[in-house]
Every structure is written in structure tokens, then in C-alpha cells.
Design a protein around this motif. Structure first.
Motif, PDB file in Angstrom:
ATOM      1  N   GLU A 175       1.698 -11.211 -10.795  1.00 14.92           N
ATOM      2  CA  GLU A 175       2.428 -10.091  -9.807  1.00 14.92           C
ATOM      3  C   GLU A 175       2.121  -8.650 -10.122  1.00 14.92           C
ATOM      4  OE1 GLU A 175       6.629  -9.415  -8.014  1.00 14.92           O
ATOM      5  OE2 GLU A 175       6.546 -10.553  -9.671  1.00 14.92           O
TER       6      GLU A 175
ATOM      7  N   ARG B 215      -1.766  -7.956  -9.511  1.00 14.87           N
ATOM      8  CA  ARG B 215      -2.086  -7.904  -7.920  1.00 14.87           C
ATOM      9  C   ARG B 215      -1.365  -6.735  -7.245  1.00 14.87           C
ATOM     10  NH1 ARG B 215      -2.087 -13.645  -8.740  1.00 14.87           N
ATOM     11  NH2 ARG B 215       0.132 -13.652  -8.590  1.00 14.87           N
ATOM     12  N   ASN B 216      -0.237  -6.360  -7.729  1.00 15.03           N
ATOM     13  CA  ASN B 216       0.219  -5.200  -7.372  1.00 15.03           C
ATOM     14  C   ASN B 216      -0.640  -4.041  -7.418  1.00 15.03           C
ATOM     15  OD1 ASN B 216       2.619  -6.472  -6.096  1.00 15.03           O
ATOM     16  ND2 ASN B 216       3.714  -6.240  -8.108  1.00 15.03           N
TER      17      ASN B 216
ATOM     18  N   ALA C 255      -3.579  -4.300  -5.288  1.00 18.71           N
ATOM     19  CA  ALA C 255      -3.157  -4.093  -3.859  1.00 18.71           C
ATOM     20  C   ALA C 255      -3.239  -2.461  -3.428  1.00 18.71           C
ATOM     21  CB  ALA C 255      -2.012  -4.678  -3.623  1.00 18.71           C
TER      22      ALA C 255
ATOM     23  N   LEU D 294      -7.242 -14.962 -12.303  1.00 19.26           N
ATOM     24  CA  LEU D 294      -6.550 -13.967 -11.829  1.00 19.26           C
ATOM     25  C   LEU D 294      -7.420 -12.562 -11.573  1.00 19.26           C
ATOM     26  CD1 LEU D 294      -3.996 -12.167 -11.154  1.00 19.26           C
ATOM     27  CD2 LEU D 294      -3.671 -12.129 -13.597  1.00 19.26           C
TER      28      LEU D 294
ATOM     29  N   SER E 127      -9.916 -13.051  -8.737  1.00 18.49           N
ATOM     30  CA  SER E 127      -9.308 -12.633  -7.373  1.00 18.49           C
ATOM     31  C   SER E 127      -9.045 -11.424  -7.124  1.00 18.49           C
ATOM     32  CB  SER E 127      -7.897 -13.552  -7.449  1.00 18.49           C
ATOM     33  OG  SER E 127      -6.815 -12.996  -8.201  1.00 18.49           O
ATOM     34  N   VAL E 128      -8.770 -10.472  -7.886  1.00 26.56           N
ATOM     35  CA  VAL E 128      -8.609  -8.977  -7.710  1.00 26.56           C
ATOM     36  C   VAL E 128      -9.858  -8.174  -7.978  1.00 26.56           C
ATOM     37  CG1 VAL E 128      -6.154  -9.213  -8.102  1.00 26.56           C
ATOM     38  CG2 VAL E 128      -7.637  -8.584  -9.986  1.00 26.56           C
TER      39      VAL E 128
END
Length: 302
Positions: A199, A202-203, A206, A267, A270-271
Motif C-alpha cells: 500500500e 503504490r501510494n 500513484a 510489487l 507493477s509500479v
């Protein structure tokens, strides 16, 4: 105060070097021989502010005219494009203060060495760097490395048992508002709740943050080489675990470790971040080189 007196005072203040910085410089010097350099941003030309001289600032940053007006030494800072700056973080949780054998460095020691050696390379390339879990904007110059080394050294000298009571005890990187398109380097064992770590990563992603992860593990954590009856003690409040025969759980342990590593790889992919793996019994230069090369690649090539 004459300029030569101010210069002598400044050089005297910058003389002592923390052992961690000395070791990091040696690693950085070795790695620098095998790299072609990171893409560089400009140093900036617009005056931003004067600030007091700090230990480690190179004498050439001193503004002698401003310093001559008072009995203090001032350096001149220029504006910097914050989006090109880098923040670095190493896991300070209690699990990092561990090693399986006395002739190995603790994971925390190795993480600090990797962090500072990478910062040294970045500063040599003209970049601005800062610690993620410390206030203040990124800065360039030798003084920045000195301050980072001293901050890490002070934390390292603290009672390791107190680490479990700190906010960063979970091993999750702190949340911080960073400029969009900034870069982030995270170094730790990542033996933390994967959902919480995911989390946080990913934050950051983003919000346009580009990152690089370095997992640091002790060799015993990768192989579980023990035999017979062993008592394992929790470092972060976990209950002790007594095994009558370690061999009986090795296969399951390695399967869980592999699953954790695969989750980190997924992970990062994915980012669009990079992931470097490092063992404390391996040379630090290899990990620093891999990390620096990842930092030097255009984002679309990661």
C-alpha cells in the motif's frame, strides 16, 4: 575576521569524518570506476538563500563577502529543481540489528553503508539527496554526506532495544509528500506485512514517485543453515519459538521466503520500480553498482 581565518576555521570543522562515511567513500570510489555516470541535472543558477556553514560543507561553497560582515561563516545556496532530487531511506527497525555470525555486518550496518555509498555517487554526479525520514529539502555537496552519516551514526549508537518502540519499528517506509517525479531509494529486509508495504509503495507510485528497492538479508535468513534443537528469539515483540529439529521446517521456510521475494518482485514490476537483492556476506560494491545503474536508466527501460 579575515577571509583566510574563516577558511581555516571552515576546513578545521570539516576535518573529522565518521567511519561510516569513510567506508562508504571507499565503496563509491570502487563503483565509480565501473560506471559511466548518471544523467545529470543542472546545478541551478538562481540565488535561493544564505545559511550558516555546517560541518562537512566544502570551503568553495562559502560566500566570503557575506561572511565578512559578521563573525559567522555563511554558504550560498542556489535553487534546485526539486523534481530531480532523490530521497533515501534505510529500515531502522529492530529486525535489522541482527547478524548470524560475528564476522558479518548487521543488516542495518550494511543498509547504511549501501545508502551512504549510493548517496556519495549521486553527490559526485551533482545530484541533491536527503534522508526520507528526516526533515529538510535535498541538498548537494560534501556537507550533505557528512550530515547524513552523522545522523545515521547517532541512530546506530542508540540502544537497539529501543528500536522496537519507534514509529518505524514496523519496517514500513514513512509516508511523506514528495514532489512529483522525484526518486526514492528504499533499503531494508522488507520482512514486514506485505499488504502494508504494498500500500505504501503504490501510494508513492500513484503520486508520480519513481523508486528503487534493495532487500538486504543475512545469509542465514536465505538458507536456514541450523541443525537440531534451536530456540529462535523474536526481535520485534514476537514470542520465542523453540524447534526440536530445524531441518523439519527448512523446506517450508524456504518456500515462504521465496513467496515473499516473488511478491516483492511483483510489487516492483507493477509500479515500474527496480528491485535489487543483496546478502550481507556479499561485497557491497555489487549492490551499489546495480542500484546506481538502475538509477541511471530512463524510466521506460526499467
Amino acid at each position: 575576521m579575515p577571509n583566510r581565518t574563516l577558511r581555516a576555521e571552515a576546513e578545521a570543522l570539516s576535518a573529522p569524518l565518521p567511519p561510516l562515511l569513510v567506508a562508504a567513500d571507499r565503496v563509491a570510489a570502487t563503483v565509480a570506476q565501473g560506471v559511466h555516470g548518471r544523467r545529470r541535472t543542472g546545478q541551478g543558477e538562481t540565488f535561493w538563500q544564505f545559511r550558516g556553514y555546517e560541518q562537512g560543507d566544502p570551503p568553495q561553497l562559502i560566500d566570503w563577502r557575506q561572511s565578512g560582515k559578521t563573525d559567522r561563516v555563511f554558504v550560498r545556496e542556489l535553487e534546485w529543481e526539486a523534481a530531480q532530487s532523490l530521497w533515501l531511506w534505510r529500515d531502522g527497525s529492530a529486525s535489522m540489528a541482527w547478524r548470524s555470525y560475528d564476522d558479518l555486518p548487521e543488516k542495518r550496518e550494511r543498509a547504511e553503508l549501501l545508502l551512504l555509498a549510493t548517496a556519495s555517487l549521486l553527490v559526485r554526479a551533482g545530484e541533491h539527496v536527503a534522508l526520507l525520514d528526516r526533515p529538510g529539502p535535498p541538498r548537494a555537496g560534501r556537507g550533505t554526506l557528512m550530515r547524513m552519516a552523522m545522523q545515521l551514526q547517532r541512530e546506530h549508537a542508540a540502544d537497539p532495544k529501543a528500536a522496537a518502540e519507534k514509529p518505524e519499528a514496523s519496517g514500513i517506509p514513512p509516508a511523506r509528500d514528495l514532489p512529483r517525479n522525484a526518486e526514492l531509494v528504499l533499503i531494508g529486509d522488507f520482512l514486514c506485512p506485505p499488504d502494508e508495504l504494498g500500500e505504501r509503495i503504490r501510494n508513492y507510485a500513484a503520486n508520480g514517485i519513481h523508486g528503487h528497492m534493495v532487500q538486504v538479508l543475512d545469509p542465514a535468513e536465505e538458507t536456514l543453515p541450523y541443525h537440531g534443537r534451536i530456540r529462535f528469539e523474536g526481535l520485534e515483540g514476537e514470542p520465542n519459538w523453540l524447534l526440536s529439529r530445524v531441518e523439519g521446517v527448512r523446506e517450508r521456510y524456504l518456500a515462504r521466503l521465496n513467496a515473499l521475494r516473488e511478491s516483492l518482485e511483483d510489487l516492483a514490476a507493477s509500479v515500474g520500480w527496480s528491485l535489487t537483492l543483496h546478502r550481507c556476506d556479499h561485497a557491497p560494491e555489487a549492490a551499489v553498482l546495480a542500484l546506481y545503474q538502475a538509477l541511471s536508466l530512463p524510466r521506460e527501460k526499467l
